[in-house]
Enzyme design. Structure first.
Site, PDB file in Angstrom:
ATOM      1  N   PRO A   1       4.367  10.352  -7.257  1.00  0.00           N
ATOM      2  CA  PRO A   1       3.146  10.162  -6.546  1.00  0.00           C
ATOM      3  C   PRO A   1       3.002  10.534  -5.100  1.00  0.00           C
ATOM      4  CG  PRO A   1       3.409   8.440  -8.058  1.00  0.00           C
ATOM      5  CD  PRO A   1       4.567   9.323  -8.204  1.00  0.00           C
ATOM      6  N   GLU A   2       3.705  10.066  -4.178  1.00  0.00           N
ATOM      7  CA  GLU A   2       3.219  10.222  -2.801  1.00  0.00           C
ATOM      8  C   GLU A   2       3.613  11.573  -2.188  1.00  0.00           C
ATOM      9  OE1 GLU A   2       3.294   6.502  -0.544  1.00  0.00           O
ATOM     10  OE2 GLU A   2       4.119   5.556  -2.320  1.00  0.00           O
TER      11      GLU A   2
ATOM     12  N   LYS B   1      -1.640  14.432  -2.153  1.00  0.00           N
ATOM     13  CA  LYS B   1      -0.879  14.302  -3.401  1.00  0.00           C
ATOM     14  C   LYS B   1      -1.291  15.349  -4.438  1.00  0.00           C
ATOM     15  CE  LYS B   1      -1.080   9.385  -2.419  1.00  0.00           C
ATOM     16  NZ  LYS B   1      -1.659   8.092  -2.831  1.00  0.00           N
TER      17      LYS B   1
ATOM     18  N   HIS C   1       7.105  13.281 -23.619  1.00  0.00           N
ATOM     19  CA  HIS C   1       5.732  13.227 -23.116  1.00  0.00           C
ATOM     20  C   HIS C   1       5.263  14.571 -22.582  1.00  0.00           C
ATOM     21  CE1 HIS C   1       5.970   8.976 -23.786  1.00  0.00           C
ATOM     22  NE2 HIS C   1       7.040   8.886 -23.031  1.00  0.00           N
TER      23      HIS C   1
ATOM     24  N   LYS D   1     -14.687   2.258  10.365  1.00  0.00           N
ATOM     25  CA  LYS D   1     -14.632   1.622   9.033  1.00  0.00           C
ATOM     26  C   LYS D   1     -14.654   0.107   9.147  1.00  0.00           C
ATOM     27  CE  LYS D   1     -13.460   5.009   5.935  1.00  0.00           C
ATOM     28  NZ  LYS D   1     -14.277   5.121   4.746  1.00  0.00           N
TER      29      LYS D   1
ATOM     30  N   ARG E   1      -2.066  -4.525  -7.097  1.00  0.00           N
ATOM     31  CA  ARG E   1      -0.723  -4.012  -6.896  1.00  0.00           C
ATOM     32  C   ARG E   1       0.008  -4.942  -5.947  1.00  0.00           C
ATOM     33  NH1 ARG E   1      -2.838   1.743  -4.814  1.00  0.00           N
ATOM     34  NH2 ARG E   1      -0.800   2.344  -5.582  1.00  0.00           N
TER      35      ARG E   1
END
Length: 285
Positions: free
Chosen positions: A2-3, A61, A95, A158, A268
């Site tokens: 992921p990151e 990502k 997979h 924000k 999470r």
DNA sequence: CTATGAACCTGACAGC
DNA sequence: TGCTGTCAGGTTCATA
């Protein structure tokens, strides 16, 4: 994987092993892996066959391979995606979702994804080569063109908390749950600190720490807790042993020896030192 | 606009 | 052994 550091490790592998090769065949073994392709699996394959792929690029990502004619093959690894460069005779992974064979008959590119949160798609790119669906994704802190001024301005504007902001890919990309917690620990900031209370120097410290921790992780191949997070040759990185907060619940803080705490947060976890990373006392309105 | 929760999936692991 | 519940490096959508 992921990151940002883990994705960058993959990008480098793709740049080395796939650049300049021409697609002979694209096999989609699971439709979910190309669910964002407007024309579905058949369209994905048709768009790729015959195309010669350029050097892989990345933003946050996301990564993509320029494919000529203003097109690019975009990829996101989600939670469990891998891009592997494998000999054709290697048995299929459990997979395996997408396989690209090349005209040279040599190693193929495989998209393997246990949970299928990741995806691949062929998309139009803008004049700078950026795939269309990434228009809203901010540059990442390792990008030389990252706009710090804009980051500070938007951060202060924000009405949210600092960890949410770090994970907001439209504000700054590439940061995920691990490196957010690590950057906050290094900055001695509580994850629920309101962004409006961050001074410009504090915000600069936080951004600098995010940049530093991701750079350090990249230098050792990224963070791998298990075999899910690997480079294109299936090898793990070593940064997990250098983490200061993430995954260290109950273990002593490296600064003050207070046990690291884990708190449930947005479906999470957040790991933090309850002593070093305090919330400033609220002032009455 | 912001905030929350759920959804999308599979597998590993702890505890009974 | 096998069941149940919890957890996992992410994004997106629906609902307040």
């Amino acid at each position: 994987m992921p990151e940002l550091p883990e994705v960058e490790v993959v990008r480098r592998g793709l740049a080395r092993w796939v650049t300049g090769r021409t697609v002979a065949e694209a096999q989609v073994l699971h439709p979910r892996a190309v669910r964002r392709q407007v024309g579905g699996a058949a369209d994905f394959a048709a768009q790729l066959v015959g195309r010669t792929l350029g050097a892989a690029e990345r933003r946050g990502k996301y990564l993509w391979l320029p494919a000529g004619d203003g097109l690019a093959m975009l990829g996101h690894l989600g939670m469990s995606g891998q891009l592997l460069v494998q000999e054709p005779e290697q048995p299929d992974e459990t997979h395996l979702r997408v396989r690209l064979r090349f005209t040279d008959g040599r190693r193929e590119l495989r998209f393997v994804d246990q949970r299928t949160f990741g995806h691949l798609a062929v998309e139009e790119a803008d004049p700078d080569g950026l795939p269309a669906s990434l228009a809203h994704i901010a540059r990442d802190p390792l990008d030389p063109l990252f706009d710090e001024q804009r980051f500070f301005t938007e951060l202060r504007a924000k009405r949210t908390t600092v960890k949410r902001a770090l994970l907001d890919q439209t504000l700054v990309s590439g940061v995920g749950n691990i490196y957010a917690d690590e950057a906050l620990w290094r900055s001695k900031l509580h994850y629920e600190r309101p962004t409006a209370t961050l001074t410009r120097p504090l915000a600069a410290t936080l951004l600098g720490n995010a940049r530093e921790v991701m750079t350090a992780a990249l230098a050792v191949g990224g963070t791998s807790f298990d075999s899910l997070y690997v480079n294109v040759n299936g090898e793990s990185g070593y940064f997990s042993r250098s983490l200061d907060a993430y995954g260290r619940e109950g273990e002593p803080c490296y600064r003050c020896a207070t046990p690291i705490r884990r708190a449930a947060w947005m479906n999470r976890s957040s790991y933090f030192c309850p002593r070093c990373q305090r919330l400033p006392r609220q002032r009455a309105a």
